[in-house]
Design a protein around this motif. Structure first.
Motif, PDB file in Angstrom:
ATOM      1  N   TYR A   1       0.840  -1.199   0.000  1.00 47.13           N
ATOM      2  CA  TYR A   1       0.000   0.000   0.000  1.00 47.13           C
ATOM      3  C   TYR A   1       0.874   1.247   0.000  1.00 47.13           C
ATOM      4  N   ASP A   2       0.240   2.366  -0.316  1.00 47.05           N
ATOM      5  CA  ASP A   2       0.895   3.663  -0.168  1.00 47.05           C
ATOM      6  C   ASP A   2       1.011   3.961   1.330  1.00 47.05           C
ATOM      7  N   PRO A   3       2.222   4.195   1.836  1.00 46.37           N
ATOM      8  CA  PRO A   3       2.392   4.343   3.287  1.00 46.37           C
ATOM      9  C   PRO A   3       1.821   5.631   3.860  1.00 46.37           C
ATOM     10  N   THR A   4       1.427   6.560   3.014  1.00 50.52           N
ATOM     11  CA  THR A   4       0.926   7.840   3.506  1.00 50.52           C
ATOM     12  C   THR A   4      -0.586   7.977   3.359  1.00 50.52           C
ATOM     13  N   VAL A   5      -1.255   6.934   2.878  1.00 55.02           N
ATOM     14  CA  VAL A   5      -2.691   6.994   2.578  1.00 55.02           C
ATOM     15  C   VAL A   5      -3.451   6.047   3.492  1.00 55.02           C
ATOM     16  N   ARG A   6      -4.635   6.457   3.908  1.00 57.80           N
ATOM     17  CA  ARG A   6      -5.500   5.608   4.720  1.00 57.80           C
ATOM     18  C   ARG A   6      -6.013   4.451   3.869  1.00 57.80           C
ATOM     19  N   VAL A   7      -5.788   3.223   4.344  1.00 58.08           N
ATOM     20  CA  VAL A   7      -6.186   2.043   3.564  1.00 58.08           C
ATOM     21  C   VAL A   7      -7.056   1.083   4.365  1.00 58.08           C
ATOM     22  N   GLY A   8      -7.375   1.428   5.600  1.00 57.15           N
ATOM     23  CA  GLY A   8      -8.193   0.547   6.431  1.00 57.15           C
ATOM     24  C   GLY A   8      -8.696   1.259   7.661  1.00 57.15           C
ATOM     25  N   ARG A   9      -9.308   0.509   8.562  1.00 58.16           N
ATOM     26  CA  ARG A   9      -9.805   1.078   9.812  1.00 58.16           C
ATOM     27  C   ARG A   9      -8.641   1.425  10.732  1.00 58.16           C
ATOM     28  N   SER A  10      -8.863   2.363  11.617  1.00 54.35           N
ATOM     29  CA  SER A  10      -7.820   2.792  12.551  1.00 54.35           C
ATOM     30  C   SER A  10      -7.498   1.688  13.552  1.00 54.35           C
ATOM     31  N   LEU A  11      -6.198   1.524  13.838  1.00 52.14           N
ATOM     32  CA  LEU A  11      -5.715   0.573  14.845  1.00 52.14           C
ATOM     33  C   LEU A  11      -6.271  -0.830  14.635  1.00 52.14           C
ATOM     34  N   GLN A  12      -6.257  -1.242  13.373  1.00 51.99           N
ATOM     35  CA  GLN A  12      -6.685  -2.604  13.046  1.00 51.99           C
ATOM     36  C   GLN A  12      -5.536  -3.571  13.345  1.00 51.99           C
ATOM     37  N   PRO A  13      -5.756  -4.650  14.091  1.00 50.82           N
ATOM     38  CA  PRO A  13      -4.674  -5.580  14.435  1.00 50.82           C
ATOM     39  C   PRO A  13      -4.166  -6.330  13.215  1.00 50.82           C
ATOM     40  N   PRO A  14      -3.000  -6.970  13.331  1.00 53.87           N
ATOM     41  CA  PRO A  14      -2.464  -7.737  12.192  1.00 53.87           C
ATOM     42  C   PRO A  14      -3.453  -8.764  11.674  1.00 53.87           C
TER      43      PRO A  14
ATOM     44  N   ASP B   1      -2.158   1.875  11.689  1.00 55.13           N
ATOM     45  CA  ASP B   1      -1.930   2.848  12.758  1.00 55.13           C
ATOM     46  C   ASP B   1      -3.213   3.614  13.070  1.00 55.13           C
ATOM     47  N   ASN B   2      -3.091   4.678  13.839  1.00 58.92           N
ATOM     48  CA  ASN B   2      -4.275   5.421  14.262  1.00 58.92           C
ATOM     49  C   ASN B   2      -4.955   6.157  13.117  1.00 58.92           C
ATOM     50  N   LEU B   3      -4.252   6.347  12.005  1.00 61.09           N
ATOM     51  CA  LEU B   3      -4.846   7.002  10.827  1.00 61.09           C
ATOM     52  C   LEU B   3      -5.235   5.999   9.748  1.00 61.09           C
TER      53      LEU B   3
ATOM     54  N   SER C   1       7.118   6.660  18.090  1.00 65.12           N
ATOM     55  CA  SER C   1       6.545   7.665  18.968  1.00 65.12           C
ATOM     56  C   SER C   1       5.021   7.715  18.839  1.00 65.12           C
ATOM     57  N   ASN C   2       4.539   7.598  17.616  1.00 69.74           N
ATOM     58  CA  ASN C   2       3.097   7.625  17.381  1.00 69.74           C
ATOM     59  C   ASN C   2       2.419   6.389  17.954  1.00 69.74           C
ATOM     60  N   GLY C   3       3.079   5.234  17.839  1.00 69.25           N
ATOM     61  CA  GLY C   3       2.476   4.000  18.311  1.00 69.25           C
ATOM     62  C   GLY C   3       2.431   3.877  19.814  1.00 69.25           C
ATOM     63  N   GLN C   4       3.416   4.479  20.512  1.00 71.84           N
ATOM     64  CA  GLN C   4       3.439   4.325  21.968  1.00 71.84           C
ATOM     65  C   GLN C   4       2.277   5.049  22.643  1.00 71.84           C
ATOM     66  N   ARG C   5       1.625   5.960  21.946  1.00 74.95           N
ATOM     67  CA  ARG C   5       0.472   6.649  22.531  1.00 74.95           C
ATOM     68  C   ARG C   5      -0.738   5.741  22.664  1.00 74.95           C
ATOM     69  N   PHE C   6      -0.725   4.621  21.925  1.00 77.50           N
ATOM     70  CA  PHE C   6      -1.897   3.755  21.911  1.00 77.50           C
ATOM     71  C   PHE C   6      -1.616   2.388  22.544  1.00 77.50           C
TER      72      PHE C   6
ATOM     73  N   ARG D   1      -4.070  -1.297  23.754  1.00 77.19           N
ATOM     74  CA  ARG D   1      -3.617  -2.635  23.345  1.00 77.19           C
ATOM     75  C   ARG D   1      -3.254  -2.700  21.859  1.00 77.19           C
ATOM     76  N   ALA D   2      -2.868  -1.582  21.309  1.00 80.46           N
ATOM     77  CA  ALA D   2      -2.391  -1.555  19.915  1.00 80.46           C
ATOM     78  C   ALA D   2      -0.874  -1.733  19.925  1.00 80.46           C
ATOM     79  N   TRP D   3      -0.422  -2.931  20.304  1.00 83.48           N
ATOM     80  CA  TRP D   3       1.000  -3.214  20.481  1.00 83.48           C
ATOM     81  C   TRP D   3       1.781  -3.220  19.177  1.00 83.48           C
ATOM     82  N   TRP D   4       1.099  -3.473  18.065  1.00 84.85           N
ATOM     83  CA  TRP D   4       1.795  -3.600  16.775  1.00 84.85           C
ATOM     84  C   TRP D   4       2.380  -2.267  16.296  1.00 84.85           C
ATOM     85  N   GLY D   5       1.820  -1.166  16.758  1.00 81.59           N
ATOM     86  CA  GLY D   5       2.350   0.137  16.351  1.00 81.59           C
ATOM     87  C   GLY D   5       3.715   0.431  16.926  1.00 81.59           C
TER      88      GLY D   5
END
Length: 301
Positions: free
Chosen positions: A59-72, A81-83, A253-258, A262-266
């Motif tokens: 995917y394009d890494p800068t574009v929204r391609v799914g729901r926020s904080l979707q697990p693997p 991620d959150n976006l 840094s962005n992932g540690q906020r979540f 339980r969004a450990w993958w970020g």
């Protein structure tokens, strides 16, 4: 006649194999060779990711391609991620930023530190004392704090971050090269070259630099690992590459906020990328150091 030709050809192949392959096999049977080889494989893996990122990233890494904080999942193997951006694609593209900044920083630092170290160690006198004092003053600052200060002044951007990291590592090259040159310049072969009328720049380039080059190579590989960590630290603090450019430190840094969500993958996957790439450079530099300086390994036994 044909028999002697075949015999001579077979003998030449044996000589070539002994000169080329036997030292390689002997090298990688040693612990240091294995260490350097494993580190090289890790580095080549990340270089491969950086070069072929547009092909490997789904995917394009800068574009929204799914729901926020979707697990693997099968669709997003590293989650989102959150976006809603694909973490796997961002990790792949993040290797470009990390390696480009690291190589740029090391190139700038070595371009500054190596010539100054050569001249200072060879000339000596007041010039050497003043330059050594300046470099020691810069070297005395904690590396990350100095990089933060320079990055805050220069602002975000790949080249600015590379310059801020280069300021930290330039004194390292100066100190290593200067100390090596100070001990080498009084050797007999240097005195012989000077007696034969060789110019100073010829002595530095032809006789002094080749003898300090192994130390430079080791410092280069070590600083690449440190540069990746420093760049990630700057991005973690918000002083690195401006978003939405994929960057391991910023994503960490962005992932540690979540984490509490339980969004450990970020946090896990950008952190693993930083850890393994730094480990690869460290293993490669450690093995390379003992290969180029075999007396170190002999003394450790």
């Amino acid at each position: 006649m044909w028999y002697y030709y075949e015999k001579r050809e077979a003998r030449s192949k044996v000589v070539i194999s002994e000169k080329v392959f036997k030292p390689v096999f002997k090298l990688f049977r040693r612990r240091t060779g294995v260490l350097a080889f494993v580190g090289m494989i890790i580095l080549l893996f990340y270089i491969f990711l950086a070069i072929f990122a547009p092909v490997l990233a789904p995917y394009d890494p800068t574009v929204r391609v799914g729901r926020s904080l979707q697990p693997p999942s099968e669709k997003h193997i590293f989650g989102t991620d959150n976006l809603g951006r694909d973490v796997f694609s961002r990790v792949i593209y993040g290797s470009r930023v990390a390696l480009m900044v690291a190589f740029l920083a090391v190139a700038i630092a070595s371009t500054i530190g190596i010539p100054l170290g050569l001249i200072s160690g060879y000339v000596g006198g007041v010039f050497d004392r003043v330059l050594t004092l300046v470099m020691d003053a810069v070297y005395s600052f904690p590396g990350l704090i100095l990089a933060i200060a320079v990055a805050a002044v220069l602002g975000p951007g790949m080249m600015n971050i590379a310059v801020s990291i280069a300021v930290v590592y330039a004194p390292t090259y100066f100190r290593v090269v200067r100390n090596q040159v100070a001990s080498v310049k009084n050797e007999l072969y240097v005195e012989a070259a000077r007696a034969l009328g060789a110019k100073d720049w010829e002595i530095l380039v032809k006789y002094v630099l080749p003898n300090v080059f192994p130390s430079i190579v080791v410092v280069l590989s070590m600083n690449l690992a440190d540069a990746i960590m420093t760049e990630a630290g700057l991005s973690f603090l918000g002083l690195g590459i401006a978003p939405p450019t994929p960057d391991w430190g910023f994503d960490l840094s962005n992932g540690q906020r979540f984490i509490l969500s339980r969004a450990w993958w970020g946090v896990l996957f950008p952190g693993l990328a930083i850890t393994t790439s730094v480990l690869g450079f460290s293993m490669f530099s450690e093995g390379l150091s003992e290969i180029l300086n075999p007396n170190i390994e002999e003394r450790s036994k």
